[in-house]
Design an enzyme around this catalytic site. Structure first.
Site, PDB file in Angstrom:
ATOM      1  N   GLU A   1       0.822  -1.207   0.000  1.00 40.66           N
ATOM      2  CA  GLU A   1       0.000   0.000   0.000  1.00 40.66           C
ATOM      3  C   GLU A   1       0.860   1.263   0.000  1.00 40.66           C
ATOM      4  O   GLU A   1       0.530   2.240  -0.653  1.00 40.66           O
ATOM      5  CB  GLU A   1      -0.948   0.008   1.211  1.00 40.66           C
ATOM      6  CG  GLU A   1      -2.026  -1.050   1.148  1.00 40.66           C
ATOM      7  CD  GLU A   1      -2.939  -0.894  -0.071  1.00 40.66           C
ATOM      8  OE1 GLU A   1      -3.045   0.234  -0.597  1.00 40.66           O
ATOM      9  OE2 GLU A   1      -3.521  -1.895  -0.512  1.00 40.66           O
TER      10      GLU A   1
ATOM     11  N   ASP B   1      -9.103   6.074  -1.888  1.00 43.54           N
ATOM     12  CA  ASP B   1      -7.939   6.573  -2.622  1.00 43.54           C
ATOM     13  C   ASP B   1      -8.468   7.212  -3.908  1.00 43.54           C
ATOM     14  O   ASP B   1      -9.680   7.393  -4.064  1.00 43.54           O
ATOM     15  CB  ASP B   1      -6.926   5.455  -2.895  1.00 43.54           C
ATOM     16  CG  ASP B   1      -7.430   4.446  -3.921  1.00 43.54           C
ATOM     17  OD1 ASP B   1      -8.641   4.479  -4.268  1.00 43.54           O
ATOM     18  OD2 ASP B   1      -6.629   3.631  -4.400  1.00 43.54           O
TER      19      ASP B   1
ATOM     20  N   TYR C   1      -6.118   6.322   4.809  1.00 46.92           N
ATOM     21  CA  TYR C   1      -6.238   5.344   3.726  1.00 46.92           C
ATOM     22  C   TYR C   1      -5.471   4.054   4.082  1.00 46.92           C
ATOM     23  O   TYR C   1      -6.002   2.939   3.973  1.00 46.92           O
ATOM     24  CB  TYR C   1      -5.697   5.924   2.397  1.00 46.92           C
ATOM     25  CG  TYR C   1      -5.455   4.831   1.411  1.00 46.92           C
ATOM     26  CD1 TYR C   1      -6.512   4.292   0.691  1.00 46.92           C
ATOM     27  CD2 TYR C   1      -4.184   4.252   1.264  1.00 46.92           C
ATOM     28  CE1 TYR C   1      -6.320   3.224  -0.163  1.00 46.92           C
ATOM     29  CE2 TYR C   1      -3.984   3.194   0.420  1.00 46.92           C
ATOM     30  CZ  TYR C   1      -5.050   2.687  -0.295  1.00 46.92           C
ATOM     31  OH  TYR C   1      -4.856   1.620  -1.119  1.00 46.92           O
TER      32      TYR C   1
END
Ligand code: SF4
Length: 375
Positions: free
Chosen positions: A37, A138, A120
């Site tokens: 990520e 996102d 996020y």
């Protein structure tokens, strides 16, 4: 308005059938989910895959990352950009090792305290690795939601952002929250594209307000951005006795701690060759044989920079009748922390290194390109 409870029923089976096979989708290990990520922020999947695999060869788990030296961490990140991400991962790994015994915390409050883990990334780690129903938004998710619900607020405004997070929170199911979040992202990455979305292949087109209105490409709404600013700079590849001069950027600010060849900002009409000569002279370095080798363009923040590249040779200091030799770690005065800041000089360290030693140092991508193409 789309029917909130039904979206996941269409989206999760579609994801399970159509998802791309990506290395980080074969694991629930929070360390690996976290790594993917972070690497994927602002970076394309195809760029990330080799970095992800190489990183895991060197740091297969959180402990190995926490115990690594920062220069090695930055070297493995070289070329991915946004180096603060690597620094934050390194710091966070040390905190998790020291404060949580190396076990990844599985609650939003603890994750929130770790450097580089925003809302996020929390959502991604908690939902994918721990099956906790936490939302995430996102760029891809923002586009999908703004079209599904025909959101009138700009997605980069405070109101738009609030609306997106509220919707994402209402939509995330208790069962398979990780698959749901990934499905929203996957839909944005492969079907609900910025231009020309493939609505005929979309599993949730029945729920999509923008599709019904026929104005999909009018979403997401965005605040008009300022134009980017054009700037100029000159970079010197100074060589002496088969070695090249490299300088290290300060530990704070843009490209913090990375290495570069001496680089100076140019005013709009300044002559690049004479400016380079003068600036190096101000450091106590006298050079000759300045030869322009080329130029390249790079972008950072709002700047588009035209970087001119010169070869030059260190010469003897005529007064002393001998070549200028700087001790290996003597402090020099180099470009300001922020390239657009023409304020006072900032002391940094420098080295004289051979071409085959450059690989030991981490450079921003523009300099890595210079090494590949000009040296
Ligand atoms: Fe995006 Fe089209 Fe699907 Fe709507 S129907 S979510 S615009 S791909």
């Amino acid at each position: 308005m789309a029917e909130l409870p039904s979206v996941h029923k269409k989206l999760i089976p579609w994801f399970q059938k159509h998802k791309r096979s990506l290395p980080w989708r074969k694991t629930k290990d929070p360390y690996r989910i976290w790594l993917s990520e972070i690497m994927l922020q602002q970076t394309q999947v195809k760029t990330v895959i080799p970095y992800y695999q190489r990183w895991l060869k060197h740091f297969p788990n959180l402990t190995s990352l926490a115990q690594a030296q920062l220069p090695k961490v930055l070297k493995l990140w070289e070329g991915l950009g946004y180096y603060r991400r690597a620094r934050h991962m390194h710091e966070a790994a040390k905190i998790i090792l020291e404060q949580y015994g190396g076990k990844f915390p599985a609650d939003p409050e603890s994750l929130h305290k770790l450097p580089g883990i925003g809302r996020y990334t929390q959502g991604a780690i908690l939902s994918i690795a721990f099956d906790i129903p936490v939302p995430l938004v996102d760029g891809n998710v923002a586009r999908v939601l703004s079209r599904l619900f025909a959101i009138p607020e700009p997605i980069d405004s405070r109101e738009g952002e609030k609306r997106l997070w509220e919707l994402a929170k209402k939509l995330v199911p208790k069962k398979n929250p990780g698959d749901f979040n990934q499905a929203l992202m996957e839909l944005g990455a492969t079907v609900c594209l910025p231009n020309d979305p493939w609505c005929d292949r979309c599993p949730v087109s029945n729920f999509c307000s923008a599709f019904r209105q026929g104005d999909q490409e009018d979403y997401p709404k965005k605040i008009k951005k300022n134009e980017s600013k054009k700037v100029r700079a000159v970079c010197g590849l100074v060589h002496s006795d088969g070695k090249l001069l490299i300088t290290q950027r300060p530990s704070q600010g843009l490209w913090a701690g990375l290495w570069e060849f001496p680089t100076f900002r140019l005013t709009e009409k300044a002559d690049s060759e004479s400016t380079l000569d003068k600036k190096l002279h101000a450091w106590g370095l006298r050079v000759c044989d300045l030869q322009k080798k080329g130029s390249l363009k790079r972008s950072y923040t709002i700047h588009r920079e035209d970087l001119e590249i010169y070869f030059c040779k260190l010469v003897s200091d005529k007064k002393k009748g001998r070549a200028v030799k700087l001790p290996a770690r003597q402090l020099l005065y180099v470009a300001p922390t922020q390239p657009w800041d023409l304020g006072g000089p900032v002391p940094v360290s420098h080295r004289w290194v051979r071409r085959n030693e450059l690989g030991r140092f981490a450079f921003p991508s523009a300099y890595a390109k210079i090494i590949r193409e000009y040296l």
